[in-house]
Design an enzyme around this catalytic site. Structure first.
Site, mmCIF file in Angstrom:
data_model
loop_
_atom_site.group_PDB
_atom_site.id
_atom_site.type_symbol
_atom_site.label_atom_id
_atom_site.label_comp_id
_atom_site.label_asym_id
_atom_site.label_seq_id
_atom_site.Cartn_x
_atom_site.Cartn_y
_atom_site.Cartn_z
ATOM 1 N N HIS A 122 0.842 -1.197 0.000
ATOM 2 C CA HIS A 122 0.000 0.000 0.000
ATOM 3 C C HIS A 122 0.880 1.250 0.000
ATOM 4 C CE1 HIS A 122 -3.218 -2.759 1.292
ATOM 5 N NE2 HIS A 122 -4.054 -1.832 0.844
ATOM 6 N N LYS B 193 -0.400 4.788 4.660
ATOM 7 C CA LYS B 193 -1.236 3.810 5.397
ATOM 8 C C LYS B 193 -0.637 3.561 6.780
ATOM 9 C CE LYS B 193 -3.634 -0.600 4.959
ATOM 10 N NZ LYS B 193 -4.896 0.000 5.397
HETATM 11 P P1 NAD Z 1 -7.549 9.546 5.370
HETATM 12 O O1 NAD Z 1 -6.635 9.809 6.543
HETATM 13 O O2 NAD Z 1 -7.266 10.201 4.068
HETATM 14 O O3 NAD Z 1 -9.055 9.921 5.785
HETATM 15 C C1 NAD Z 1 -9.601 9.777 7.081
HETATM 16 C C2 NAD Z 1 -10.410 11.037 7.356
HETATM 17 O O4 NAD Z 1 -11.109 10.903 8.605
HETATM 18 C C3 NAD Z 1 -9.499 12.276 7.475
HETATM 19 O O5 NAD Z 1 -9.942 13.279 6.567
HETATM 20 C C4 NAD Z 1 -9.696 12.685 8.937
HETATM 21 O O6 NAD Z 1 -9.608 14.110 9.129
HETATM 22 C C5 NAD Z 1 -11.116 12.170 9.193
HETATM 23 N N1 NAD Z 1 -11.416 12.187 10.633
HETATM 24 C C6 NAD Z 1 -10.584 11.904 11.666
HETATM 25 N N2 NAD Z 1 -11.198 12.152 12.855
HETATM 26 C C7 NAD Z 1 -12.442 12.613 12.530
HETATM 27 C C8 NAD Z 1 -13.575 13.062 13.314
HETATM 28 N N3 NAD Z 1 -13.519 13.096 14.662
HETATM 29 N N4 NAD Z 1 -14.709 13.432 12.659
HETATM 30 C C9 NAD Z 1 -14.795 13.407 11.308
HETATM 31 N N5 NAD Z 1 -13.729 13.015 10.517
HETATM 32 C C10 NAD Z 1 -12.585 12.627 11.114
HETATM 33 O O7 NAD Z 1 -7.580 7.952 5.214
HETATM 34 P P2 NAD Z 1 -8.148 7.097 3.987
HETATM 35 O O8 NAD Z 1 -7.034 6.689 3.082
HETATM 36 O O9 NAD Z 1 -9.356 7.756 3.424
HETATM 37 O O10 NAD Z 1 -8.564 5.770 4.763
HETATM 38 C C11 NAD Z 1 -9.501 5.786 5.837
HETATM 39 C C12 NAD Z 1 -9.719 4.359 6.328
HETATM 40 O O11 NAD Z 1 -10.351 3.594 5.300
HETATM 41 C C13 NAD Z 1 -8.440 3.613 6.679
HETATM 42 O O12 NAD Z 1 -8.705 2.791 7.805
HETATM 43 C C14 NAD Z 1 -8.178 2.751 5.454
HETATM 44 O O13 NAD Z 1 -7.413 1.603 5.724
HETATM 45 C C15 NAD Z 1 -9.581 2.402 5.087
HETATM 46 N N6 NAD Z 1 -9.801 1.967 3.694
HETATM 47 C C16 NAD Z 1 -10.704 0.971 3.524
HETATM 48 C C17 NAD Z 1 -11.029 0.560 2.247
HETATM 49 C C18 NAD Z 1 -12.114 -0.482 2.079
HETATM 50 O O14 NAD Z 1 -12.446 -0.856 0.926
HETATM 51 N N7 NAD Z 1 -12.723 -0.959 3.166
HETATM 52 C C19 NAD Z 1 -10.421 1.129 1.127
HETATM 53 C C20 NAD Z 1 -9.493 2.151 1.329
HETATM 54 C C21 NAD Z 1 -9.195 2.574 2.637
#
Ligand code: NAD
Length: 266
Positions: free
Chosen positions: A154, A158
């Site tokens: 990744h 991550k």
């Molecule tokens: P990212 O850090 O870009 O996004 C996370 C967001 O959550 C950030 O913008 C952050 O400010 C926000 N956040 C944090 N605290 C918050 C709060 N109290 N209130 C509202 N928002 C808040 O991360 P990302 O790359 O978008 O990934 C997020 C998660 O999704 C990770 O755990 C990743 O592993 C997972 N993911 C899952 C899949 C899937 O298919 N299930 C695919 C990609 C990523």
């Protein structure tokens, strides 16, 4: 159907927003970010380079849930647990893709699932969910002298390892062999660790650049090796899966569901 997004300013949040804006029959009810986020107040359309929609990014997750039929969460494990409680209290379906959940955070999702539909998947793409099924099938077919190794790569941002998808593949392989992953997992190796234990399921984690997500399950036997690989080249596949899951929750009974339920792969 009114669908909201928590973590709307993140990599996945923005991709889900773009996907929702392009999906017929759904309305973006709002987007929430952590209080203090620099984009709060920005119109959600403008946030992803589209025409303004008259709804601004907010710092109020509770108001977002209150105005939604379903909420999509790609945030942090701590926030996911809090969101599960909000979803249950306000009677809103939850679609969660956040990975790296601890046992207590998973339990918070399961508790909400007693009250509302909850879809949780460490990977929302159709291809990975097929890979999970194939991995279970191959592990059940091959004898235990085929060594199972799971390799994932990744992007450099991550924060959890191995990836939630790699662990889900590990669970599928363990299921196929009728063992518990906890009993056979080798999650890292370093130094003089001795020979590979028979029946182990090993994990290797690579991080770098902008890799969206790559997973390979290796079945290594004497004289031959089978490798099953999935490579995601765009986050759009996860966002499309999440939006499909949110639509699927409409009129659905409370319960803890996975993407295999949403995609009818069971
Ligand atoms: P990212 O850090 O870009 O996004 C996370 C967001 O959550 C950030 O913008 C952050 O400010 C926000 N956040 C944090 N605290 C918050 C709060 N109290 N209130 C509202 N928002 C808040 O991360 P990302 O790359 O978008 O990934 C997020 C998660 O999704 C990770 O755990 C990743 O592993 C997972 N993911 C899952 C899949 C899937 O298919 N299930 C695919 C990609 C990523």
């Amino acid at each position: 159907m009114r669908i909201g997004i928590v973590g709307c300013g993140g990599r996945m949040g923005r991709m889900v927003l773009q996907t929702l804006l392009a999906t017929e029959g759904v309305r973006v009810s709002g987007g929430a970010e952590r209080p203090g986020h620099s984009a709060i107040g920005t119109d959600l359309g403008s946030l992803v380079g589209a025409a303004p929609i008259g709804v601004a990014l907010s710092g109020d997750a509770e108001a977002l849930f209150a105005g939604s039929d379903a909420v999509i969460d790609f945030t942090t494990p701590e926030l996911t647990a809090a969101n599960a409680q909000l979803a249950a209290r306000l009677g809103v379906a939850l679609v969660c893709g956040t990975t790296g959940l601890a046992a207590g955070q998973r339990e918070a999702l399961a508790a909400a699932a007693a009250v509302v539909p909850v879809v949780y998947a460490a990977n929302m793409s159709v291809g990975v969910n097929l890979l999970i099924g194939l991995t279970r099938q191959v592990a059940a077919t091959l004898a235990a002298d085929y060594d199972i190794e799971i390799v994932e790569m990744h992007h450099r941002h991550k924060t959890d390892a191995p990836s939630g998808t790699a662990l889900a593949l590990g669970v599928a392989a363990a299921d196929g062999r009728r063992v518990s992953l906890d009993d056979v997992a080798v999650r890292s190796r370093d130094g003089r660790i001795g020979a590979r234990p028979e029946g182990a399921i090993g994990f290797a984690t690579l991080r770098g650049g902008d890799v969206v997500g790559e997973h390979t399950v290796i079945f290594a036997g004497e004289g031959e090796r089978i490798e099953l690989t999935h490579k995601a080249s765009s986050r759009a596949v996860f966002a499309q899966g999440a939006v499909r899951a949110a639509q699927w929750t409409a009129g659905r009974a409370a319960g803890f569901y996975g993407m295999t339920d949403v995609l009818g792969l069971r």
